[in-house]
Design an enzyme around this catalytic site. Sequence first.
Site, PDB file in Angstrom:
ATOM      1  N   ARG A  59      -7.618  10.969  14.155  1.00  0.00           N
ATOM      2  CA  ARG A  59      -8.765  11.878  14.038  1.00  0.00           C
ATOM      3  C   ARG A  59     -10.006  11.312  14.716  1.00  0.00           C
ATOM      4  O   ARG A  59     -10.907  12.063  15.099  1.00  0.00           O
ATOM      5  CB  ARG A  59      -9.009  12.234  12.568  1.00  0.00           C
ATOM      6  CG  ARG A  59      -7.935  13.160  12.006  1.00  0.00           C
ATOM      7  CD  ARG A  59      -8.190  13.502  10.543  1.00  0.00           C
ATOM      8  NE  ARG A  59      -8.124  12.351   9.685  1.00  0.00           N
ATOM      9  CZ  ARG A  59      -7.000  11.821   9.178  1.00  0.00           C
ATOM     10  NH1 ARG A  59      -5.846  12.390   9.445  1.00  0.00           N
ATOM     11  NH2 ARG A  59      -7.029  10.753   8.409  1.00  0.00           N
ATOM     12  N   GLU A  96      -2.869  -2.327   2.451  1.00  0.00           N
ATOM     13  CA  GLU A  96      -2.675  -2.614   1.027  1.00  0.00           C
ATOM     14  C   GLU A  96      -1.218  -3.047   0.802  1.00  0.00           C
ATOM     15  O   GLU A  96      -0.943  -4.002   0.082  1.00  0.00           O
ATOM     16  CB  GLU A  96      -3.009  -1.369   0.214  1.00  0.00           C
ATOM     17  CG  GLU A  96      -3.211  -1.670  -1.247  1.00  0.00           C
ATOM     18  CD  GLU A  96      -3.651  -0.438  -2.015  1.00  0.00           C
ATOM     19  OE1 GLU A  96      -3.920   0.591  -1.371  1.00  0.00           O
ATOM     20  OE2 GLU A  96      -3.694  -0.521  -3.249  1.00  0.00           O
TER      21      GLU A  96
END
Length: 172
Positions: A59, A96
Amino acid sequence: MAHWSTLLREIPDFPKPGIVFKDITPVLADRHAFAAAIEAMAAPWREAPPAAFLGIESRGFIFAAALAQTLGTGFVPVRKPGKLPARTLQHDYALEYGRDRLEIHTDAVPEGASVVLVDDVLATGGTLAAALALARAQGAHVLGAAVLVELPGLGGRARWPADVHLHVAPAA
Ligand code: AMP
């Protein structure tokens, strides 16, 4: 006319449970909102534009390309692994869970050229920090970063160097 930020949409539990996804597509679909969002992101660099805006896949491409056209600069894609066809410089970074990698064409940014990094959302800051490391490794002079939305509380700002401009488009 409604402010562009009123068209941002939150989608709970996308792409997985617990994530509240900031959906920018309604902003892009409205020509006034899209133009206003680009104006808001461009503001700090209007007087002295960089040589190029570096858009982070995917994006970030949309906003960086529009910023480049608006301010009359180049656009350079920073991509996920294996997408760029010519010789690349790579930077691995921790997620993560697991690792990811960003790549840039080695000839995309001349040594010392000024650039601004662009993405839609700043969350934990890992992506933008990785793009900064990549751009600097390439020899770019990073003037700053521009994002449309910052998710507060995820520590993104803390991972960005305090002496480099981090611009978040002002919401209504
Ligand atoms: P981060 O590296 O955690 O700052 O994540 C930033 C990247 O992940 C950006 O490229 C965003 O497009 C995307 N992202 C992370 N969290 C969200 C969210 N809640 N909504 C939309 N995009 C997100």
